[in-house]
Design a protein around this motif. Sequence first.
Motif, PDB file in Angstrom:
ATOM      1  N   SER A 552       0.677  -1.209  -0.203  1.00  0.00           N
ATOM      2  CA  SER A 552       0.197  -0.086   0.117  1.00  0.00           C
ATOM      3  C   SER A 552       0.712   1.338  -0.040  1.00  0.00           C
ATOM      4  N   ILE A 553       2.135   1.115   0.027  1.00  0.00           N
ATOM      5  CA  ILE A 553       2.919   2.267  -0.081  1.00  0.00           C
ATOM      6  C   ILE A 553       3.019   2.852  -1.500  1.00  0.00           C
ATOM      7  N   PRO A 554       2.748   4.194  -1.639  1.00  0.00           N
ATOM      8  CA  PRO A 554       2.942   4.792  -2.936  1.00  0.00           C
ATOM      9  C   PRO A 554       4.291   4.529  -3.770  1.00  0.00           C
ATOM     10  N   VAL A 555       4.275   4.412  -5.040  1.00  0.00           N
ATOM     11  CA  VAL A 555       5.232   4.240  -5.702  1.00  0.00           C
ATOM     12  C   VAL A 555       6.435   5.378  -5.555  1.00  0.00           C
ATOM     13  N   GLU A 556       5.988   6.383  -5.208  1.00  0.00           N
ATOM     14  CA  GLU A 556       7.045   7.585  -4.954  1.00  0.00           C
ATOM     15  C   GLU A 556       7.641   7.313  -3.576  1.00  0.00           C
ATOM     16  N   LYS A 557       7.281   6.702  -2.672  1.00  0.00           N
ATOM     17  CA  LYS A 557       7.880   6.350  -1.386  1.00  0.00           C
ATOM     18  C   LYS A 557       8.402   4.960  -1.205  1.00  0.00           C
ATOM     19  N   GLN A 558       8.302   4.199  -2.362  1.00  0.00           N
ATOM     20  CA  GLN A 558       8.878   2.760  -1.979  1.00  0.00           C
ATOM     21  C   GLN A 558      10.308   2.594  -1.799  1.00  0.00           C
ATOM     22  N   ASN A 559      11.019   3.475  -2.276  1.00  0.00           N
ATOM     23  CA  ASN A 559      12.617   3.513  -2.121  1.00  0.00           C
ATOM     24  C   ASN A 559      12.732   3.669  -0.596  1.00  0.00           C
ATOM     25  N   ALA A 560      12.147   4.759  -0.265  1.00  0.00           N
ATOM     26  CA  ALA A 560      12.530   5.303   1.243  1.00  0.00           C
ATOM     27  C   ALA A 560      11.929   4.166   2.070  1.00  0.00           C
ATOM     28  N   TRP A 561      10.836   3.499   1.712  1.00  0.00           N
ATOM     29  CA  TRP A 561      10.332   2.582   2.290  1.00  0.00           C
ATOM     30  C   TRP A 561      11.044   1.359   2.846  1.00  0.00           C
ATOM     31  N   PHE A 562      11.559   0.895   1.558  1.00  0.00           N
ATOM     32  CA  PHE A 562      12.610  -0.140   1.622  1.00  0.00           C
ATOM     33  C   PHE A 562      14.017  -0.021   2.435  1.00  0.00           C
ATOM     34  N   GLU A 563      14.279   1.200   2.468  1.00  0.00           N
ATOM     35  CA  GLU A 563      15.569   1.738   3.007  1.00  0.00           C
ATOM     36  C   GLU A 563      15.350   1.682   4.418  1.00  0.00           C
ATOM     37  N   LEU A 564      14.397   2.487   4.898  1.00  0.00           N
ATOM     38  CA  LEU A 564      14.040   2.733   6.298  1.00  0.00           C
ATOM     39  C   LEU A 564      13.279   1.770   6.922  1.00  0.00           C
ATOM     40  N   VAL A 565      12.484   0.996   6.397  1.00  0.00           N
ATOM     41  CA  VAL A 565      11.633   0.168   7.069  1.00  0.00           C
ATOM     42  C   VAL A 565      11.799  -1.186   6.752  1.00  0.00           C
ATOM     43  N   GLU A 566      11.627  -1.658   5.378  1.00  0.00           N
ATOM     44  CA  GLU A 566      11.559  -2.992   5.101  1.00  0.00           C
ATOM     45  C   GLU A 566      12.950  -3.724   5.149  1.00  0.00           C
ATOM     46  N   TYR A 567      13.910  -3.209   4.402  1.00  0.00           N
ATOM     47  CA  TYR A 567      15.395  -3.863   4.650  1.00  0.00           C
ATOM     48  C   TYR A 567      15.574  -4.093   6.152  1.00  0.00           C
ATOM     49  N   PRO A 568      15.623  -3.167   6.980  1.00  0.00           N
ATOM     50  CA  PRO A 568      16.202  -3.359   8.499  1.00  0.00           C
ATOM     51  C   PRO A 568      15.223  -4.358   8.886  1.00  0.00           C
ATOM     52  N   VAL A 569      14.008  -4.339   8.874  1.00  0.00           N
ATOM     53  CA  VAL A 569      12.920  -5.450   9.576  1.00  0.00           C
ATOM     54  C   VAL A 569      13.156  -6.615   8.821  1.00  0.00           C
ATOM     55  N   ARG A 570      12.984  -6.944   7.607  1.00  0.00           N
ATOM     56  CA  ARG A 570      13.265  -8.203   7.212  1.00  0.00           C
ATOM     57  C   ARG A 570      14.625  -8.832   7.301  1.00  0.00           C
ATOM     58  N   GLY A 571      15.595  -7.857   7.070  1.00  0.00           N
ATOM     59  CA  GLY A 571      16.785  -8.344   7.147  1.00  0.00           C
ATOM     60  C   GLY A 571      17.168  -8.841   8.546  1.00  0.00           C
ATOM     61  N   ALA A 572      16.597  -8.366   9.673  1.00  0.00           N
ATOM     62  CA  ALA A 572      16.945  -8.608  11.036  1.00  0.00           C
ATOM     63  C   ALA A 572      16.122  -9.806  11.118  1.00  0.00           C
ATOM     64  N   ALA A 573      15.119  -9.860  10.660  1.00  0.00           N
ATOM     65  CA  ALA A 573      14.077 -11.284  10.834  1.00  0.00           C
ATOM     66  C   ALA A 573      14.956 -12.583  10.213  1.00  0.00           C
ATOM     67  N   GLU A 574      15.333 -12.263   9.106  1.00  0.00           N
ATOM     68  CA  GLU A 574      16.010 -13.272   8.230  1.00  0.00           C
ATOM     69  C   GLU A 574      17.208 -13.805   8.676  1.00  0.00           C
ATOM     70  N   LEU A 575      18.082 -12.793   9.023  1.00  0.00           N
ATOM     71  CA  LEU A 575      18.956 -13.557   9.811  1.00  0.00           C
ATOM     72  C   LEU A 575      18.950 -14.200  11.119  1.00  0.00           C
ATOM     73  N   ASN A 576      17.935 -13.928  11.992  1.00  0.00           N
ATOM     74  CA  ASN A 576      17.522 -14.520  13.238  1.00  0.00           C
ATOM     75  C   ASN A 576      17.145 -15.840  12.949  1.00  0.00           C
ATOM     76  N   LYS A 577      16.245 -16.058  11.729  1.00  0.00           N
ATOM     77  CA  LYS A 577      15.706 -17.277  11.235  1.00  0.00           C
ATOM     78  C   LYS A 577      16.759 -18.157  10.798  1.00  0.00           C
TER      79      LYS A 577
END
Length: 784
Positions: A552-577
């Motif tokens: 649901s994140i607008p196209v123009e905010k997708q890069n910021a979303w990935f850098e500020l939220v998605e990469y850190p949260v999912r990266g931490a989750a996957e390393l733990n797993k």
Amino acid sequence: MNLKKTIIIILFAFITPYQVFADFIFRKGENINVFVSKDEAQVVHTALDILGRDYHAVFGGKLSKGMKSRIFIGTFGNGSVAEKEIDQKSLDDLKSHPEGYLILVKNNKIYVVGSDKRGTAYGILELSRRIGVSPWEWWADSSIAKQNSISLKNGFRLFEYPSVAHRGIFINDEDWGLTPWSYKTHEPSKIKGQIGPKTHARIFELLLRLRANTFWPAMHDVSVAFFQTPGNKETADKYGIIVGASHCEPMMRSANTEWKIDGKGNYDYVHNGENVLNFWESRVKELKNSDNIYTLGIRGVHDGKMQGANTLQEQFNAITSLFKDQRELIRKNLNADVTKVPQVFIPYKEVLEVYDMGLKVPEDVTLMWTDDNYGYIRHFPTDAERNRKGGNGIYYHISYWGRPHDYLWLSTNHPAQIYTQMKLAYDKGARDMWILNVGDIKPGEYLTELFLDMAWNINAIVDNKAGLDQHLQTWLAREFGAQKSAGLTAIMNEYYRLAYIRKPEFMSNSRTEEKDPKFKEVSDLPWSEQEIKKRIAEYDKIAEKVIQLSKSIPVEKQNAWFELVEYPVRGAAELNKKILYGQLTRHGLAKWSDSDAAFETIGKLTAKYNALANGKWKNMMDDKPRNLAVFQKLPQVKSVTPLIQFKAPFAKINGNQFTKFEGDKPVAHGLGYESAAVTIKKGNHAIYEFKNPQVDSVKIEVSLTPNHPVEGKLIRYEIAVDEQTPQQVDYHTYDRSEEWKNNVLTNQAKRTVKIKLNPSIQSHQIKIKAVDEGVVVDQIKIWE
């Protein structure tokens, strides 16, 4: 009122809307003239250029310098038009606060007056914030929303000034991020490791936007030294940035990279003093007309103890002597009044031991204290240190390379840890210099802004969990909209909580730079099957929420979303797993494919990061700094030791579950394994209750945040059950001790006492008193 008079008033309103409505309105497509003297400092014009770019991005119009202006800018003392419109009391206030600014809206005009050149620049860029531009518009691809109009009310008045005099960042451990990204991607150079003026212009613009003024450049031997690269010095001047240097870079020299170029003999002040002093003096002469903070003292060529002085007494004698020599270089080449040139002394690692021997630091030199590299400040200013003319500062980390383990990949220091430590430091008098080790800047965006927001206005954040939550939610609302901010705040708080229990980089249960071979490979964490599966489920929950929200994140905010939220949260989750599924599989409780899949996902997420914005961030994100064991695909081996069995305590009580208190109410900031730790003020009590377990004695384990003593050498609490005599407990640690290492890897210090119970009492009370400052109770566990 007759009809003719009504028509005249309506016509007048249409003809002269600015005079009737008098607010200042930014409008889509409108060009606005700005009056600013050409004699203003360079940083003022730099800030105005940034505002002009932002204004065009938001409204499509242009800001131009010229007559018939509606925005007036000036610096106090320059006799500007803006200054003449400000009342005398406000001017007196400005005069009293360096780097302050006043913004005033009056009759459809904006007046910006700074107390000095940087204050004026911050005032200009406050207008950028007011029209909706994030400080991270470039560094985190935070999209700029176009607007039809934004108004500032007639009479709007904003007067601000910094709480901390020197505020900034340190680029460090840049080997896998900023350096390769700069010279390979952003600013291609044939010189390996060169971080040039184009890169530094971006960094300095970010600092201006964040109202910072100080910068310590990258200094590893993979990077070309800051002052060895043409244009870097001039760029710092353009942006009004004060350049300093770390604890092991005295006199503006990066000995790690520059001694082998300009030095002669050994970097040894004791036995090669003349050449060392010449090495320093050449840089001092070069910087005669720049703004700098000179670090005094000496350590080794890199992050090691000084050469030529083997004992602490020899180091004491050498540093005492070189203070005189270094200040003479400053007096001779910069200012006959050496006290007018900013200087700092940083008692870091072994140098703190030298200082504690009674080292006399010149009164005008700032004393800069450090954390233990893991976010716990080792020394707070004493009464005598608070009263020194040079004041006090803090050097703090959100990224670190070293023992017991690096954390260079993700930025997971708990916001409440940063807040409580830095607020305490400020209250104890560390108000002259705050520097944050940010690693490569990315992905530490939020924590960097939190740190610098506190340095700008220490009272901007309410001193409790709700205040910190509000700061985070406001930040997320600015970046991704108010509608998503509450849910995102909950996700990010959980991200920080889980990492507080154990950072992603610490999940392998290995150590770095340890001689004992048992710490070099991945080994089982002391967790049971239940605990492991619970942690996997908790990470899966927030990762899945992020994945769903990303749709649901607008196209123009997708890069910021990935850098500020998605990469850190999912990266931490996957390393733990990866690590935890591996531990389960070694005991026959899962499949290697689960661990391997997590490893592969981290690689894909990282590749996506480096491909964002048409390759803008290529070479910035490395998911395996130093190729440590924690980042590797796990070897498929079986464990030779059984998985530990979970043993539940009779009772577990979180810090905020007190039933009574004596004195001030304990304060929660969101720290702790369940975000429920509380600070108990010195001399006050928190009282907890538990039911009789039908035994005649119990063991009570108290888990606390592993803070260092605030005053003196001890950090203590008293514990008593019912009316029994209190037992006093000290939990201070020694630098690099095994207990300290375990404490910083787990963010808990633990102490256990054995208590006899009166079986006739059905409900017992535990009373905990803070004997010293800094006592933060996380959890209480009661064992039969």
